[in-house]
Design a protein around this motif. Structure first.
Motif, PDB file in Angstrom:
ATOM      1  N   PRO A  72       0.900  -1.097  -0.142  1.00 50.01           N
ATOM      2  CA  PRO A  72      -0.388   0.112   0.050  1.00 50.01           C
ATOM      3  C   PRO A  72       1.037   1.773  -0.094  1.00 50.01           C
ATOM      4  O   PRO A  72       1.975   1.317   0.495  1.00 50.01           O
ATOM      5  CB  PRO A  72      -0.178   0.000   1.305  1.00 50.01           C
ATOM      6  CG  PRO A  72      -0.561  -1.732   1.848  1.00 50.01           C
ATOM      7  CD  PRO A  72       0.104  -1.949   1.132  1.00 50.01           C
ATOM      8  N   ASP A  78       0.451  -8.404   8.705  1.00 56.58           N
ATOM      9  CA  ASP A  78      -0.509  -7.570   7.523  1.00 56.58           C
ATOM     10  C   ASP A  78       0.502  -7.128   5.917  1.00 56.58           C
ATOM     11  O   ASP A  78      -0.415  -7.380   4.825  1.00 56.58           O
ATOM     12  CB  ASP A  78      -1.782  -7.311   7.457  1.00 56.58           C
ATOM     13  CG  ASP A  78      -3.030  -7.715   8.947  1.00 56.58           C
ATOM     14  OD1 ASP A  78      -2.653  -8.495   8.671  1.00 56.58           O
ATOM     15  OD2 ASP A  78      -3.081  -6.751   9.546  1.00 56.58           O
ATOM     16  N   THR A 103      -0.821   8.395   2.636  1.00 57.92           N
ATOM     17  CA  THR A 103      -2.454   8.359   3.634  1.00 57.92           C
ATOM     18  C   THR A 103      -3.616   8.601   2.564  1.00 57.92           C
ATOM     19  O   THR A 103      -4.362   7.868   2.170  1.00 57.92           O
ATOM     20  CB  THR A 103      -2.472   8.713   5.086  1.00 57.92           C
ATOM     21  OG1 THR A 103      -1.134   7.834   5.603  1.00 57.92           O
ATOM     22  CG2 THR A 103      -3.589   7.780   5.561  1.00 57.92           C
ATOM     23  N   GLY A 134      -4.067   6.990  -0.583  1.00 62.52           N
ATOM     24  CA  GLY A 134      -4.543   5.068  -0.426  1.00 62.52           C
ATOM     25  C   GLY A 134      -6.133   5.487   0.057  1.00 62.52           C
ATOM     26  O   GLY A 134      -6.519   4.197  -0.452  1.00 62.52           O
ATOM     27  N   TRP A 135      -6.479   5.917   0.494  1.00 57.51           N
ATOM     28  CA  TRP A 135      -7.600   5.687   0.839  1.00 57.51           C
ATOM     29  C   TRP A 135      -9.252   6.243   0.439  1.00 57.51           C
ATOM     30  O   TRP A 135      -9.615   5.614   0.399  1.00 57.51           O
ATOM     31  CB  TRP A 135      -8.096   7.158   2.679  1.00 57.51           C
ATOM     32  CG  TRP A 135      -9.328   7.106   2.682  1.00 57.51           C
ATOM     33  CD1 TRP A 135     -10.736   6.034   3.047  1.00 57.51           C
ATOM     34  CD2 TRP A 135     -10.354   8.284   2.485  1.00 57.51           C
ATOM     35  NE1 TRP A 135     -11.620   6.288   3.733  1.00 57.51           N
ATOM     36  CE2 TRP A 135     -11.075   8.046   3.144  1.00 57.51           C
ATOM     37  CE3 TRP A 135      -9.593   9.782   2.408  1.00 57.51           C
ATOM     38  CZ2 TRP A 135     -12.504   8.589   3.422  1.00 57.51           C
ATOM     39  CZ3 TRP A 135     -10.880  11.043   2.091  1.00 57.51           C
ATOM     40  CH2 TRP A 135     -12.402   9.978   2.269  1.00 57.51           C
ATOM     41  N   PHE A 155      -7.188   4.230  -3.450  1.00 56.53           N
ATOM     42  CA  PHE A 155      -7.022   2.662  -3.562  1.00 56.53           C
ATOM     43  C   PHE A 155      -8.152   2.055  -2.595  1.00 56.53           C
ATOM     44  O   PHE A 155      -7.725   0.627  -2.371  1.00 56.53           O
ATOM     45  CB  PHE A 155      -5.836   2.015  -3.177  1.00 56.53           C
ATOM     46  CG  PHE A 155      -4.993   2.784  -4.176  1.00 56.53           C
ATOM     47  CD1 PHE A 155      -5.218   2.117  -5.822  1.00 56.53           C
ATOM     48  CD2 PHE A 155      -4.314   4.172  -3.806  1.00 56.53           C
ATOM     49  CE1 PHE A 155      -5.047   2.811  -6.929  1.00 56.53           C
ATOM     50  CE2 PHE A 155      -3.067   4.496  -5.085  1.00 56.53           C
ATOM     51  CZ  PHE A 155      -3.200   3.803  -6.469  1.00 56.53           C
ATOM     52  N   ASP A 156      -8.047   2.738  -1.973  1.00 59.91           N
ATOM     53  CA  ASP A 156      -9.741   2.662  -1.113  1.00 59.91           C
ATOM     54  C   ASP A 156      -8.685   1.659   0.019  1.00 59.91           C
ATOM     55  O   ASP A 156      -9.385   0.279   0.850  1.00 59.91           O
ATOM     56  CB  ASP A 156     -10.988   1.292  -1.317  1.00 59.91           C
ATOM     57  CG  ASP A 156     -11.913   0.921   0.149  1.00 59.91           C
ATOM     58  OD1 ASP A 156     -12.193   1.861   1.421  1.00 59.91           O
ATOM     59  OD2 ASP A 156     -12.496   0.180   0.170  1.00 59.91           O
ATOM     60  N   ARG A 157      -7.842   1.785   1.067  1.00 57.10           N
ATOM     61  CA  ARG A 157      -6.726   1.417   1.643  1.00 57.10           C
ATOM     62  C   ARG A 157      -5.903   2.357   2.860  1.00 57.10           C
ATOM     63  O   ARG A 157      -5.337   2.946   2.583  1.00 57.10           O
ATOM     64  CB  ARG A 157      -5.887   0.430   1.243  1.00 57.10           C
ATOM     65  CG  ARG A 157      -4.461   0.159   1.684  1.00 57.10           C
ATOM     66  CD  ARG A 157      -5.198  -1.439   2.700  1.00 57.10           C
ATOM     67  NE  ARG A 157      -4.543  -2.238   2.851  1.00 57.10           N
ATOM     68  CZ  ARG A 157      -3.761  -2.909   2.688  1.00 57.10           C
ATOM     69  NH1 ARG A 157      -3.785  -3.539   1.668  1.00 57.10           N
ATOM     70  NH2 ARG A 157      -3.110  -3.736   4.203  1.00 57.10           N
ATOM     71  N   THR A 211      -2.727   0.268   7.697  1.00 59.40           N
ATOM     72  CA  THR A 211      -2.944  -0.984   9.516  1.00 59.40           C
ATOM     73  C   THR A 211      -2.386  -0.048  10.448  1.00 59.40           C
ATOM     74  O   THR A 211      -1.851   0.957  11.204  1.00 59.40           O
ATOM     75  CB  THR A 211      -2.118  -2.313   9.515  1.00 59.40           C
ATOM     76  OG1 THR A 211      -0.166  -1.836   9.665  1.00 59.40           O
ATOM     77  CG2 THR A 211      -1.908  -2.293   7.748  1.00 59.40           C
TER      78      THR A 211
END
Length: 296
Positions: free
Chosen positions: A98, A150, A254, A257-258, A261-263, A266
């Motif tokens: 990510p 993860d 961040t 990514g959100w 890429f919907d991530r 962690t």
């Protein structure tokens, strides 16, 4: 000898912030291209090939073709070889991880630089910077959580290796910078690496959709613009001051990514990233103090 550029420390910080944003957008293009099935070698080729005509045109328009003359072509070739390996690892890490985690691991380049300065340059490294090295690698362990995390360990290894190469290349660029204009170094980096990457095209290239061509164009343009901003910031501001702005990239990584890429990072990344960023800031602060110390 050309006149030294006037130092503008506040503007240099703003420019370096812009560079962090622009290069974060470039990495978004890299990840989107990977998800579209474009081969890494072709991504690298289009990232490099556009640089040549753009810089050649700038040298010609500015009447600065003399800057292409060099007595250190061998060192340029060596820098290009290391730089190509670094780009493969850097982009590879972005494809495997990510965005936030790949960006965070890249921040360990400051930690690797301390280790390399002790091993290769035989510089004296005091307790503050060694403490920063330990703190930074503790952050890496927190994020990677070997064996139960993860985060893919291959991706973590690739990104850490990319950061190591960035630190190693910075030593070469520091040496080249004693005699070469920054854009001269960038030009020869592209001049050496583009033909090498072109050799892979018959094996990896394929036809592209308009969407993919848009991504490739954005990758090249944002890459060139990011390099330009980095160069400007270093010419008008002190390295130890402007480099801390690079850590703003974690914010963009961040958010992108959100949003794209919907991530989100962690929980381990939220805990480990401050350790790595804190280590880099401690190193930058210590180097700034040493650079301004009256004692040599």
């Amino acid at each position: 000898m050309s006149e030294l550029p006037r130092q503008r420390p506040v503007f240099a910080l703003v420019v370096r912030l812009g560079a962090a944003f622009v290069l974060s957008v470039m990495l978004v293009f890299v990840k989107l291209l990977g998800e579209s099935g474009v081969h890494l070698a072709e991504i690298l080729f289009w990232r490099q090939v556009v640089t040549l005509p753009v810089l050649a045109g700038w040298f010609f328009a500015a009447g600065s073709l003399h800057l292409l003359k060099t007595q250190r072509i061998g060192l340029h070739g060596k820098r290009a070889a290391f730089g190509l390996i670094g780009m493969v690892l850097n982009f590879g890490g972005v494809l495997l991880l990510p965005l936030a985690e790949a960006t965070t691991f890249n921040f360990t380049s400051a930690i690797w630089a301390v280790i390399l300065s002790a091993l290769l340059l035989h510089e004296k490294v005091g307790r503050y910077r060694w403490a920063a090295v330990i703190m930074g690698f503790a952050g890496v362990l927190v994020i990677a959580q070997p064996g139960k995390g993860d985060i893919p360990l291959l991706g973590a290894a690739v990104s850490l290796s990319a950061a190591f190469m960035i630190a190693l290349i910075s030593i070469q660029i520091r040496d080249l910078g004693k005699t070469e204009h920054p854009l001269t170094t960038v030009f020869y980096f592209s001049a050496f690496t583009t033909p090498v990457l072109a050799l892979s095209l018959p094996f990896v290239a394929r036809s592209h959709t308009p969407y993919e061509w848009m991504l490739l164009g954005g990758l090249a343009l944002f890459g060139i613009f990011g390099q330009f901003l980095l160069t400007v910031a270093l010419r008008i501001g002190a390295v130890a001051s402007v480099i801390v702005m690079d850590y703003s990239a974690i914010i963009w990584a961040t958010l992108f990514g959100w949003a794209i890429f919907d991530r989100l990072p962690t929980a381990a990344t939220w805990l480990g990233a401050p350790l790595i960023v804190g280590a880099g800031l401690l190193i930058a602060w210590r180097e700034h103090r040493l650079a301004n110390s009256p004692q040599k």
